[in-house]
Design a protein around this motif. Structure first.
Motif, PDB file in Angstrom:
ATOM      1  N   TYR A  39       0.846  -1.188   0.000  1.00  0.00           N
ATOM      2  CA  TYR A  39       0.000   0.000   0.000  1.00  0.00           C
ATOM      3  C   TYR A  39       0.880   1.235   0.000  1.00  0.00           C
ATOM      4  O   TYR A  39       2.036   1.195   0.424  1.00  0.00           O
ATOM      5  CB  TYR A  39      -0.943   0.018   1.212  1.00  0.00           C
ATOM      6  N   SER A  47      -5.487   4.846   0.781  1.00  0.00           N
ATOM      7  CA  SER A  47      -4.468   4.101   1.529  1.00  0.00           C
ATOM      8  C   SER A  47      -3.585   5.086   2.285  1.00  0.00           C
ATOM      9  O   SER A  47      -3.133   6.077   1.723  1.00  0.00           O
ATOM     10  CB  SER A  47      -3.616   3.242   0.585  1.00  0.00           C
ATOM     11  N   PRO A  55      -2.069   0.209   8.183  1.00  0.00           N
ATOM     12  CA  PRO A  55      -2.675   0.650   6.921  1.00  0.00           C
ATOM     13  C   PRO A  55      -4.181   0.789   7.040  1.00  0.00           C
ATOM     14  O   PRO A  55      -4.845  -0.047   7.671  1.00  0.00           O
ATOM     15  CB  PRO A  55      -2.284  -0.451   5.936  1.00  0.00           C
ATOM     16  N   SER A  59      -9.117   1.315  -0.387  1.00  0.00           N
ATOM     17  CA  SER A  59      -8.447   0.225  -1.099  1.00  0.00           C
ATOM     18  C   SER A  59      -7.891  -0.815  -0.135  1.00  0.00           C
ATOM     19  O   SER A  59      -7.887  -2.006  -0.435  1.00  0.00           O
ATOM     20  CB  SER A  59      -7.316   0.784  -1.964  1.00  0.00           C
ATOM     21  N   VAL A  60      -7.432  -0.366   1.019  1.00  0.00           N
ATOM     22  CA  VAL A  60      -6.911  -1.277   2.036  1.00  0.00           C
ATOM     23  C   VAL A  60      -8.025  -2.194   2.539  1.00  0.00           C
ATOM     24  O   VAL A  60      -7.824  -3.410   2.705  1.00  0.00           O
ATOM     25  CB  VAL A  60      -6.272  -0.496   3.194  1.00  0.00           C
ATOM     26  N   CYS A  63      -8.713  -4.885   0.101  1.00  0.00           N
ATOM     27  CA  CYS A  63      -7.696  -5.935   0.161  1.00  0.00           C
ATOM     28  C   CYS A  63      -7.881  -6.824   1.386  1.00  0.00           C
ATOM     29  O   CYS A  63      -7.600  -8.031   1.337  1.00  0.00           O
ATOM     30  CB  CYS A  63      -6.304  -5.313   0.132  1.00  0.00           C
ATOM     31  N   TRP A  83       1.707  -6.480   5.572  1.00  0.00           N
ATOM     32  CA  TRP A  83       1.575  -5.204   4.879  1.00  0.00           C
ATOM     33  C   TRP A  83       2.949  -4.599   4.611  1.00  0.00           C
ATOM     34  O   TRP A  83       3.786  -4.528   5.508  1.00  0.00           O
ATOM     35  CB  TRP A  83       0.730  -4.239   5.697  1.00  0.00           C
ATOM     36  N   ARG A  91       5.662   0.954  -6.609  1.00  0.00           N
ATOM     37  CA  ARG A  91       4.538   0.048  -6.308  1.00  0.00           C
ATOM     38  C   ARG A  91       4.350  -1.039  -7.375  1.00  0.00           C
ATOM     39  O   ARG A  91       4.124  -2.211  -7.045  1.00  0.00           O
ATOM     40  CB  ARG A  91       3.244   0.861  -6.154  1.00  0.00           C
ATOM     41  N   GLU A 103      -1.300  -4.919  -4.833  1.00  0.00           N
ATOM     42  CA  GLU A 103      -1.012  -3.537  -4.453  1.00  0.00           C
ATOM     43  C   GLU A 103      -2.330  -2.810  -4.248  1.00  0.00           C
ATOM     44  O   GLU A 103      -3.189  -2.784  -5.130  1.00  0.00           O
ATOM     45  CB  GLU A 103      -0.165  -2.861  -5.532  1.00  0.00           C
ATOM     46  N   CYS A 104      -2.487  -2.202  -3.072  1.00  0.00           N
ATOM     47  CA  CYS A 104      -3.784  -1.678  -2.641  1.00  0.00           C
ATOM     48  C   CYS A 104      -3.721  -0.170  -2.414  1.00  0.00           C
ATOM     49  O   CYS A 104      -3.539   0.269  -1.282  1.00  0.00           O
ATOM     50  CB  CYS A 104      -4.211  -2.363  -1.338  1.00  0.00           C
ATOM     51  N   SER A 105      -3.846   0.607  -3.475  1.00  0.00           N
ATOM     52  CA  SER A 105      -3.845   2.062  -3.267  1.00  0.00           C
ATOM     53  C   SER A 105      -4.667   2.746  -4.348  1.00  0.00           C
ATOM     54  O   SER A 105      -5.871   2.513  -4.443  1.00  0.00           O
ATOM     55  CB  SER A 105      -2.410   2.606  -3.221  1.00  0.00           C
ATOM     56  N   LEU A 229      -6.668  -2.888  -8.589  1.00  0.00           N
ATOM     57  CA  LEU A 229      -5.618  -3.452  -7.744  1.00  0.00           C
ATOM     58  C   LEU A 229      -4.613  -4.174  -8.637  1.00  0.00           C
ATOM     59  O   LEU A 229      -4.988  -5.015  -9.453  1.00  0.00           O
ATOM     60  CB  LEU A 229      -6.218  -4.411  -6.725  1.00  0.00           C
TER      61      LEU A 229
END
Length: 270
Positions: A39, A47, A55, A59-60, A63, A83, A91, A103-105, A229
Motif C-alpha cells: 500500500y 491508503s 494501513p 483500497s486497504v 484488500c 503489509w 509500487r 497492491e492496494c492504493s 488493484l
C-alpha cells in the motif's frame, strides 16, 4: 503412432498446467500461510497509515476482504496478512518482482502498465484535477498558462497532464515531486500555483491539513482515472480469486459500507 503422440502431448500439456498451478500465487500463499499486500502511504482516503502505523483506507479495506476470501477459498484456518509500505514510484515493480502479492492504493489501470502487471476489476473511477489556493483566479486548466504546477513523477497524471497541456497549447511549467505531501507543501509555500493529482485524493490530502480552507479544486477534470488493484501478470487463477471477492462486494451491496466509511462525507457515488 499419431494417437500416442497426441496422448503424449496432452499429458505433457496437463503436467505443465498442473505445475504452473502449483507454483502460482495462490499456492505460494497456501504454503506460506500468508498473503503480502502493498500500500502507498499518504494516499488518503484510499491508503494511508494511521497513528499506530497500521494501513487504512478504501483500497486497504478491499484488500482485507480479498485476504478473507482467499483464506476461505484455500480452506485455511487462518491467513496472516503482511503489509508492505510502498511508494508511488516502486509500487508496480514490487508487484512485478513478487515483493507483494497485490497492491492496494490508487493505481490507474492502463494498457501500458498491463504489459508488466495484471489488474483486478475496477474498484473506483476518479479524475485528474488541479488544487490551487482559494485566492487564485484559476478555475480551468487554461488558467494555468504561464504558471507552475507540481505533479508526482511516474504517475498517469503526469503523463496525461503533459499531453493535455501540449494538445491545448497551454504553456504551464511542471514541477516534479515524489509525494502528495511534497506537492501540497510547495503549493502552501506558494512555490507553485497548482498541484495536480487525482481529485478525490487531493480532497483527502487537504482534509488532513490544518489549513484545508486555503485550497480549492478546478471546476474541470483533465483525465479519467480508473483505479484497480495491481496483480502478478499471467496468474489467471489468482486474478479470478481476487475478482470473485470484489464481485461479491458489489453484488451484495457490502461495498456500500466500505464506501461510506471512507468516502461517505463526499456524498453518494454517481
Amino acid at each position: 503412432m499419431r494417437f500416442r503422440t497426441l496422448a503424449l502431448l496432452g499429458f505433457t500439456y496437463s503436467f505443465a498446467v498442473s505445475a504452473a498451478a502449483q507454483t502460482g500465487t495462490l499456492e505460494k500463499i497456501r504454503k506460506q500461510g500468508a498473503i503480502t499486500m502493498g500500500y502507498v502511504e499518504g494516499s488518503a482516503p484510499f491508503s494511508f497509515s494511521d497513528a499506530g502505523k497500521q494501513p487504512q483506507g478504501y483500497s486497504v479495506d478491499l484488500c482485507r476482504e480479498i485476504a478473507s476470501g482467499i483464506r476461505a477459498q484455500l480452506k485455511l484456518a487462518s491467513l496472516e496478512t503482511r503489509w508492505v509500505p510502498l511508494t508511488i514510484q516502486n509500487r508496480l515493480e514490487a508487484v512485478k518482482n513478487g515483493r507483494v502479492d497485490i497492491e492496494c492504493s490508487t493505481t490507474t489501470w492502463t494498457l501500458s502498465r498491463q504489459a508488466n502487471v495484471d489488474f483486478s476489476l475496477i474498484t473506483f473511477v476518479d479524475g485528474g484535477s488541479i488544487l490551487t489556493r482559494v485566492e487564485s483566479d484559476a478555475g480551468r486548466l487554461s488558467d494555468f498558462n504561464g504558471k507552475r504546477v507540481a505533479v508526482i513523477t511516474g504517475t498517469t497524471t503526469e503523463k496525461v497532464l503533459k499531453e493535455t497541456l501540449a494538445r491545448r497549447a497551454i504553456k504551464a511549467g511542471l514541477v516534479n515531486v515524489n509525494t502528495r505531501d511534497e506537492g501540497l507543501r510547495l503549493l502552501d509555500q506558494r512555490k507553485v500555483e497548482g498541484f495536480a493529482s487525482d481529485r478525490i485524493v487531493l480532497i483527502g490530502v487537504v482534509l488532513t491539513t490544518k489549513t484545508q480552507g486555503a485550497f480549492k479544486l478546478l471546476d474541470e477534470d483533465f483525465s479519467v482515472e480508473p483505479y484497480a488493484l495491481a496483480l502478478p501478470r499471467g496468474d489467471a487463477e489468482y486474478r479470478l480469486a481476487v475478482n470473485r471477492v470484489l464481485a461479491r462486494l458489489y453484488r451484495t451491496g457490502d461495498i456500500q459500507k466500505i464506501y461510506d466509511r471512507w468516502l461517505g462525507r463526499l456524498g453518494p457515488p454517481s
